[in-house]
Design an enzyme around this catalytic site. Structure first.
Site, PDB file in Angstrom:
ATOM      1  N   ASP A 135     -29.178 -68.336  21.588  1.00 17.14           N
ATOM      2  CA  ASP A 135     -30.414 -67.556  21.737  1.00 17.14           C
ATOM      3  C   ASP A 135     -31.412 -67.921  20.633  1.00 17.14           C
ATOM      4  O   ASP A 135     -31.585 -67.183  19.663  1.00 17.14           O
ATOM      5  CB  ASP A 135     -30.066 -66.060  21.693  1.00 17.14           C
ATOM      6  CG  ASP A 135     -31.200 -65.180  22.190  1.00 17.14           C
ATOM      7  OD1 ASP A 135     -32.320 -65.697  22.344  1.00 17.14           O
ATOM      8  OD2 ASP A 135     -30.966 -63.981  22.413  1.00 17.14           O
TER       9      ASP A 135
ATOM     10  N   SER B 117     -34.603 -58.630  16.590  1.00 13.27           N
ATOM     11  CA  SER B 117     -34.299 -59.866  17.309  1.00 13.27           C
ATOM     12  C   SER B 117     -35.023 -61.033  16.659  1.00 13.27           C
ATOM     13  O   SER B 117     -36.233 -60.993  16.445  1.00 13.27           O
ATOM     14  CB  SER B 117     -34.726 -59.745  18.772  1.00 13.27           C
ATOM     15  OG  SER B 117     -33.928 -58.828  19.460  1.00 13.27           O
TER      16      SER B 117
ATOM     17  N   HIS C 145     -34.988 -65.229  23.645  1.00 14.66           N
ATOM     18  CA  HIS C 145     -35.526 -64.110  24.428  1.00 14.66           C
ATOM     19  C   HIS C 145     -36.821 -63.570  23.831  1.00 14.66           C
ATOM     20  O   HIS C 145     -37.601 -62.936  24.536  1.00 14.66           O
ATOM     21  CB  HIS C 145     -34.474 -63.004  24.606  1.00 14.66           C
ATOM     22  CG  HIS C 145     -34.213 -62.140  23.423  1.00 14.66           C
ATOM     23  ND1 HIS C 145     -33.129 -62.314  22.584  1.00 14.66           N
ATOM     24  CD2 HIS C 145     -34.874 -61.060  22.938  1.00 14.66           C
ATOM     25  CE1 HIS C 145     -33.138 -61.387  21.648  1.00 14.66           C
ATOM     26  NE2 HIS C 145     -34.196 -60.608  21.829  1.00 14.66           N
TER      27      HIS C 145
END
Length: 723
Positions: free
Chosen positions: A220, A658, A84
């Site tokens: 991810d 992230s 992402h």
């Protein structure tokens, strides 16, 4: 789950910290954290984590694209981050013919690696404390503007002293709301290329439904590479550039982890507000966040119906939609968590203790300063803070409806992006057709290249009508539309259609024969200008309130730290490099069951169990199903034969983390963080030792996807694997 939500959260920033709470500066690890980390299992020295003279862990951690974290995992500048985090670049490089977002992408060698238009990584060089230097120049008698001017002048000097003639980027940042200052030295690389990414059905498995939830089954991750000139220096993109030979890269552990194992995360957490006062929490829960949630959902609904009908539109808007959707769910989770845990009430009780301390005559309670001095320094602090929020509650609601328009509608921001080009066109006496085609038309083509006008029209209408109907004080143009008696959506549609910006063709035709008065009077351009004027406007009264709040907030933090001299504090996150540490740890009482024998990791078995053929969120590639059915996991299964996918730790992270590496006690990579859990959604404001968790993708799943699924073992061969 009911048992979990009955836990009353009473954590406040001045209570003794739990072992896993805190986002710590690397330069302070030896003094503040090292003994604790050793007791928990750390096997590295402080110098192996942070050293400005020799390589250390900090050299392998980069800020990715300005908003995420990534890690260097090979000597040849290979970068690992979340799917992402690279989503926008992957979407940008995708077309209907080469749909890397849907199908994945794996470069076979350097020559196949793809360069996005704009992507950079930032290496951390060093940091230092300049608090005394800066604060010695200011005093409490100054206005906030006077203080800011003097501080900014000194910051400029510090930056110039440390940038080595432009080689480095230097950032001086305030902490504890201006009670401390540190400078950070970075080196930026702008030639960063896509190396590999799994398809959406792996990298975004679970979609919005699973976002912020546990258990998760998401691959991810994505891979990029940093390029520089022949000497390894930053350089603009060139075919002559070569992969950067880095100072240090992370070794990759094949061993995995067990429950209660020590682990740590290094990264660039974006923003926390752990010192936020109770009135600020009330404002967010009752005014600001509900408007944010409603505005975001309005944009998403208007976008989604067009994205579902056209794959190219879906690719062009995938990143924008994902960004809005992420914060839509985040803000609703914040409302629920802050309300459920009565966070404002807990903070209000501590503020009452603070006021009691200020006014106390008890020398033991009062600490080093006397009552008169405390009243002088802090007596009006809470009144200034509470008054500010009381006066701005309604405005915060209006501002968030307005921001939802600016965030959702490209057409409102388009005039700003056009301004330089249109000024050039207007100021030119005459521009022949060849010059126009060579200079102006490509700029127009570029601006409209990723815009789908039916979608833009709907987002424009829906977000503006919501703002007009829900804001207490919308802009004058929208008030007139509401009062006219005609349907406001119909009027907005007519306004959109009448604008020269409503299509690329209309703007091109106008730019060939421009008319300044016609441009200025264009209804969409006028509306855009009015919206941005409202967004930027600050009344004299609000300026005064803001100054009072800023000073009050700074002194509240200063006073609370003075009130609790034995407490070790960490600064709020602000996109500077931090370390957080804790253990591999499941959720507590009532944790949701999953597909593994334990609750701190999930496996490919659970991924397959969630599989829904053709579903946008839960579809799976057939090859991945076949690998599972054949139990063809290669060397990446654990000792029980499971293929781990995601796992839980109790680290203190937030947005910006992230892509951060999760490291074991030896500094070896065991996973990369990609999410938090919905139960602890209030984590930006408070830390809940019982519920706060980090969700990460297991590095063995990453390697399995690269090797067994994608057949890109040449990428795995670049890594330093540790068994």
């Amino acid at each position: 789950m009911k048992k979990m939500f009955k836990i009353l959260l009473m954590v406040f920033m001045v209570l003794p910290l739990s072992a896993n709470e805190g986002m710590w500066f690397l330069m302070h690890i030896e003094r503040l954290n090292y003994v604790d980390m050793q007791k928990m299992g750390l096997q590295l020295t402080p110098e192996e984590i942070y050293n400005i003279n020799n390589y250390s862990l900090k050299d392998a951690i980069v800020q990715f694209g300005g908003g995420c974290t990534a890690e260097i995992i090979s000597k040849n500048g290979l970068v690992l981050t979340n799917h992402h985090c690279g989503y926008g670049q992957i979407a940008e490089l995708s077309t209907e013919e080469n749909d890397y977002l849907t199908n994945g992408f794996w470069a076979k060698d350097y020559s196949e690696e793809l360069k996005p238009a704009n992507l950079s990584v930032r290496f951390f060089v060093r940091m230092d404390d300049v608090t005394e230097r800066i604060l010695s120049l200011v005093n409490e008698g100054m206005t906030e503007l006077e203080r800011e001017k003097i501080i900014n002048q000194e910051i400029a000097k510090i930056q110039k002293e440390n940038d080595e003639g432009g080689k480095y980027t230097v950032s001086v940042r305030p902490f504890y709301s201006g009670n401390e200052y540190y400078y950070f030295v970075y080196q930026d690389y702008t030639d960063v290329r896509l190396v590999g990414t799994p398809p959406n059905s792996i990298g975004k498995f679970g979609g919005d439904t699973d976002n912020w939830e546990w258990p998760r089954h998401t691959g991810d991750f994505s891979l990029f590479r940093v390029y520089g000139d022949a000497e390894g220096n930053p350089a603009a993109y060139s075919q002559d550039n070569v992969p950067v030979q880095v100072k240090y890269h992370l070794p990759v552990s094949m061993k995995g982890y067990e429950e209660n194992d020590f682990s740590m995360i290094l990264g660039y957490p974006g923003r926390t507000n752990r010192w936020m006062p109770s009135a600020g929490i009330d404002q967010n829960v009752k005014y600001a966040y509900p408007a944010w949630v409603e505005g975001s959902k309005t944009s998403m609904d208007a976008m989604k119906k067009h994205m579902e009908q056209n794959q190219q539109v879906n690719l062009d808007y995938a990143s924008k939609y994902a960004s809005i959707a992420n914060y839509w769910k985040n803000r609703q989770g914040m409302i629920d968590a802050l309300t459920q845990h009565k966070t404002a009430e807990a903070k209000r009780a501590k503020e009452e203790e603070f006021v009691k301390w200020i006014n106390s005559k008890d020398k033991k309670l009062g600490g080093k300063t006397g009552q008169a001095e405390r009243i002088k320094n802090y007596g009006n602090v809470m009144d200034a803070i509470n008054n500010y929020y009381e006066q701005t509650n309604v405005k915060s609601k209006d501002d968030n409806y307005l921001v939802s328009v600016l965030r959702g509608s490209n057409m409102i921001t388009l005039p700003n992006r056009l301004s330089r080009m249109m000024s050039e066109v207007m100021e030119s006496d005459a521009m022949d057709e060849v010059a126009f085609d060579e200079k102006i038309q490509p700029q127009i083509d570029n601006l409209y290249a990723k815009l789908y006008m039916p979608l833009e029209r709907d987002v424009f209408i829906e977000t503006l009508s919501l703002y007009a109907n829900k804001a207490s004080n919308p802009i004058e143009s929208l008030v007139k539309m509401k009062d006219s008696g005609s349907d406001i959506k119909m009027q907005l549609g007519q306004l959109f259609d009448a604008s020269i910006l409503s299509s690329k063709e209309k703007l091109s035709q106008f730019a060939k024969n421009p008319d300044r008065d016609a441009y200025i009077s264009d209804p969409l351009i006028q509306l855009s200008n009015e919206l941005f004027t409202a967004y930027r406007y600050e009344s004299d009264e609000l300026k005064v309130l803001g100054e009072q709040y800023q000073k009050g907030f700074r002194n509240m933090i200063k006073g609370m730290r003075e009130m609790n001299p034995d407490v070790t504090y960490y600064p709020d996150a602000n996109s500077t490099l931090r370390l957080t540490y804790g253990t591999v740890r499941p959720l507590p009482l009532g944790a949701k069951p999953n597909d593994a024998a334990v609750n701190y990791f999930t496996t490919l078995k659970g991924t397959v169990a969630k599989y829904v053929p053709g579903d946008e969120e839960f579809d799976m590639p057939q090859r991945l199903i076949d690998l599972y059915n054949n139990k063809d996991f290669g060397p990446y299964a654990d000792k029980m034969g499971h293929l781990p996918v995601n796992f839980l730790t109790d680290h203190d992270i937030t947005g910006g983390n992230s892509g951060s590496p999760v490291l074991n006690a030896k500094g070896e990579l065991i996973g990369l963080a990609f999410d938090g859990n919905i139960e602890a959604m209030a984590g930006d404001v408070i830390f809940d030792e019982q519920l706060q968790r980090t969700i990460s993708v297991d590095i063995r799943y990453v390697l399995f996807i690269i090797d067994k699924y994608a057949g890109a073992k040449h990428i795995v061969d670049e890594l330093t694997l540790v068994n």
